[in-house]
Design a protein around this motif. Structure first.
Motif, PDB file in Angstrom:
ATOM      1  N   TRP A  74       0.850  -1.433   0.150  1.00  0.00           N
ATOM      2  CA  TRP A  74       0.016  -0.188  -0.244  1.00  0.00           C
ATOM      3  C   TRP A  74       1.160   1.411   0.672  1.00  0.00           C
ATOM      4  CZ3 TRP A  74      -0.996   4.320   2.891  1.00  0.00           C
ATOM      5  CH2 TRP A  74      -2.136   4.923   2.872  1.00  0.00           C
ATOM      6  N   GLY A  75       2.179   1.328   0.728  1.00  0.00           N
ATOM      7  CA  GLY A  75       2.877   2.432   1.174  1.00  0.00           C
ATOM      8  C   GLY A  75       3.547   2.425  -0.495  1.00  0.00           C
ATOM      9  N   ALA A  76       3.771   1.613  -0.973  1.00  0.00           N
ATOM     10  CA  ALA A  76       4.269   1.496  -2.536  1.00  0.00           C
ATOM     11  C   ALA A  76       3.782   2.729  -3.447  1.00  0.00           C
ATOM     12  CB  ALA A  76       5.384   0.587  -2.473  1.00  0.00           C
ATOM     13  N   ALA A  77       2.813   1.838  -3.463  1.00  0.00           N
ATOM     14  CA  ALA A  77       1.222   2.264  -4.332  1.00  0.00           C
ATOM     15  C   ALA A  77       0.902   3.496  -4.134  1.00  0.00           C
ATOM     16  CB  ALA A  77       0.665   1.464  -4.421  1.00  0.00           C
ATOM     17  N   LEU A  78       1.235   4.378  -2.901  1.00  0.00           N
ATOM     18  CA  LEU A  78       1.294   5.334  -2.213  1.00  0.00           C
ATOM     19  C   LEU A  78       1.842   6.501  -2.731  1.00  0.00           C
ATOM     20  CD1 LEU A  78      -1.129   7.714  -1.375  1.00  0.00           C
ATOM     21  CD2 LEU A  78       0.054   7.361   1.030  1.00  0.00           C
ATOM     22  N   VAL A  79       3.480   6.623  -2.813  1.00  0.00           N
ATOM     23  CA  VAL A  79       4.417   6.906  -3.213  1.00  0.00           C
ATOM     24  C   VAL A  79       4.480   6.695  -4.851  1.00  0.00           C
ATOM     25  CG1 VAL A  79       7.173   7.564  -3.273  1.00  0.00           C
ATOM     26  CG2 VAL A  79       5.237   6.656  -1.636  1.00  0.00           C
ATOM     27  N   GLY A  80       3.948   5.747  -5.632  1.00  0.00           N
ATOM     28  CA  GLY A  80       4.317   5.513  -6.825  1.00  0.00           C
ATOM     29  C   GLY A  80       3.738   6.137  -7.871  1.00  0.00           C
ATOM     30  N   ALA A  81       1.580   6.000  -6.684  1.00  0.00           N
ATOM     31  CA  ALA A  81       1.369   7.271  -7.291  1.00  0.00           C
ATOM     32  C   ALA A  81       1.436   8.526  -7.449  1.00  0.00           C
ATOM     33  CB  ALA A  81      -0.563   6.944  -7.040  1.00  0.00           C
ATOM     34  N   VAL A  82       2.332   9.387  -6.583  1.00  0.00           N
ATOM     35  CA  VAL A  82       2.508  10.400  -6.214  1.00  0.00           C
ATOM     36  C   VAL A  82       3.754  10.462  -6.919  1.00  0.00           C
ATOM     37  CG1 VAL A  82       3.998  12.430  -5.069  1.00  0.00           C
ATOM     38  CG2 VAL A  82       2.366  10.413  -3.667  1.00  0.00           C
ATOM     39  N   TRP A  83       4.256   9.646  -7.866  1.00  0.00           N
ATOM     40  CA  TRP A  83       5.760   9.704  -8.428  1.00  0.00           C
ATOM     41  C   TRP A  83       5.216  10.249 -10.517  1.00  0.00           C
ATOM     42  CZ3 TRP A  83       6.585   6.927 -13.055  1.00  0.00           C
ATOM     43  CH2 TRP A  83       7.986   7.009 -13.694  1.00  0.00           C
ATOM     44  N   ILE A  84       3.340   9.095 -10.876  1.00  0.00           N
ATOM     45  CA  ILE A  84       3.007   9.334 -11.952  1.00  0.00           C
ATOM     46  C   ILE A  84       2.557  10.622 -11.191  1.00  0.00           C
ATOM     47  CG2 ILE A  84       0.909   8.362 -12.542  1.00  0.00           C
ATOM     48  CD1 ILE A  84       1.645   6.100 -12.085  1.00  0.00           C
ATOM     49  N   ILE A  85       1.218  10.739 -10.407  1.00  0.00           N
ATOM     50  CA  ILE A  85       0.927  12.301 -10.632  1.00  0.00           C
ATOM     51  C   ILE A  85       2.353  13.853 -11.306  1.00  0.00           C
ATOM     52  CG2 ILE A  85       0.429  14.649  -8.970  1.00  0.00           C
ATOM     53  CD1 ILE A  85      -1.285  11.932  -7.443  1.00  0.00           C
ATOM     54  N   GLY A  86       3.619  13.540 -10.263  1.00  0.00           N
ATOM     55  CA  GLY A  86       5.045  13.870 -10.416  1.00  0.00           C
ATOM     56  C   GLY A  86       4.870  14.038 -12.251  1.00  0.00           C
ATOM     57  N   ARG A  87       4.879  13.423 -12.809  1.00  0.00           N
ATOM     58  CA  ARG A  87       5.394  13.179 -13.890  1.00  0.00           C
ATOM     59  C   ARG A  87       4.168  13.455 -15.249  1.00  0.00           C
ATOM     60  NH1 ARG A  87      10.250  12.500 -15.009  1.00  0.00           N
ATOM     61  NH2 ARG A  87       9.383  12.348 -17.224  1.00  0.00           N
ATOM     62  N   ILE A  88       2.817  13.333 -14.534  1.00  0.00           N
ATOM     63  CA  ILE A  88       2.070  14.135 -15.242  1.00  0.00           C
ATOM     64  C   ILE A  88       2.560  15.962 -15.266  1.00  0.00           C
ATOM     65  CG2 ILE A  88      -0.495  14.545 -15.165  1.00  0.00           C
ATOM     66  CD1 ILE A  88      -0.996  12.050 -13.961  1.00  0.00           C
ATOM     67  N   VAL A  89       2.268  16.487 -13.981  1.00  0.00           N
ATOM     68  CA  VAL A  89       2.948  17.662 -13.776  1.00  0.00           C
ATOM     69  C   VAL A  89       3.631  18.407 -14.834  1.00  0.00           C
ATOM     70  CG1 VAL A  89       3.211  19.455 -11.837  1.00  0.00           C
ATOM     71  CG2 VAL A  89       1.447  17.939 -11.379  1.00  0.00           C
ATOM     72  N   TYR A  90       4.877  17.023 -14.111  1.00  0.00           N
ATOM     73  CA  TYR A  90       6.207  17.889 -15.173  1.00  0.00           C
ATOM     74  C   TYR A  90       5.705  17.954 -16.609  1.00  0.00           C
ATOM     75  CZ  TYR A  90      10.824  16.271 -17.489  1.00  0.00           C
ATOM     76  OH  TYR A  90      12.086  16.378 -18.083  1.00  0.00           O
ATOM     77  N   MET A  91       5.012  16.685 -17.168  1.00  0.00           N
ATOM     78  CA  MET A  91       4.339  16.842 -18.223  1.00  0.00           C
ATOM     79  C   MET A  91       3.317  17.882 -19.372  1.00  0.00           C
ATOM     80  SD  MET A  91       1.863  13.756 -20.808  1.00  0.00           S
ATOM     81  CE  MET A  91       0.560  15.413 -19.934  1.00  0.00           C
TER      82      MET A  91
END
Length: 130
Positions: A74-91
């Motif tokens: 669950w923790g990995a998925a949560l932080v991983g989702a933040v990574w994806i959100i960061g990639r979207i903001v970056y894009m």
């Protein structure tokens, strides 16, 4: 089972696929013929989003999975989702202008650092403490 981490892994793959399709569309829109990767600044920013995502995936994916295995799915998925959100903001930012890429880059880099150092710390802890 690591259902949440698996889901985030697939979401990251889908995001990368999406950035790849954006490059293909940008080639047509901006008239950048294969094999060229330069010549139009708008195209180059779209291309760099895809390439930068590819450059981070070998850091992100092992860190994500090792964090899930040694700490929490669950923790990995949560932080991983933040990574994806960061990639979207970056894009979104980078597509508009080079300086606007920084907030998204910081978000995804921080998420990746948490995953990497968290996994490393948990592995070392288990080695030392049996």
């Amino acid at each position: 089972m690591y259902h949440f981490t698996a889901l985030v892994t697939l979401l990251a793959a889908l995001f990368y696929f999406y950035t790849s399709t954006r490059v293909a569309r940008a080639r047509i829109k901006y008239g950048v013929k294969l094999p060229a990767i330069s010549g139009n600044a708008d195209f180059e920013r779209v291309f760099r989003v895809q390439m930068n995502t590819l450059e981070w995936l070998p850091i992100f994916l092992p860190s994500l999975w090792l964090f899930a295995i040694y700490i929490s799915d669950w923790g990995a998925a949560l932080v991983g989702a933040v990574w994806i959100i960061g990639r979207i903001v970056y894009m979104i930012g980078y597509t508009e202008a080079v300086p606007k890429r920084s907030p998204g880059f910081f978000i995804q880099a921080l998420a990746c650092t948490v995953l990497l150092l968290g996994a490393l710390g948990a592995i070392v802890w288990r080695i030392v403490h049996g």
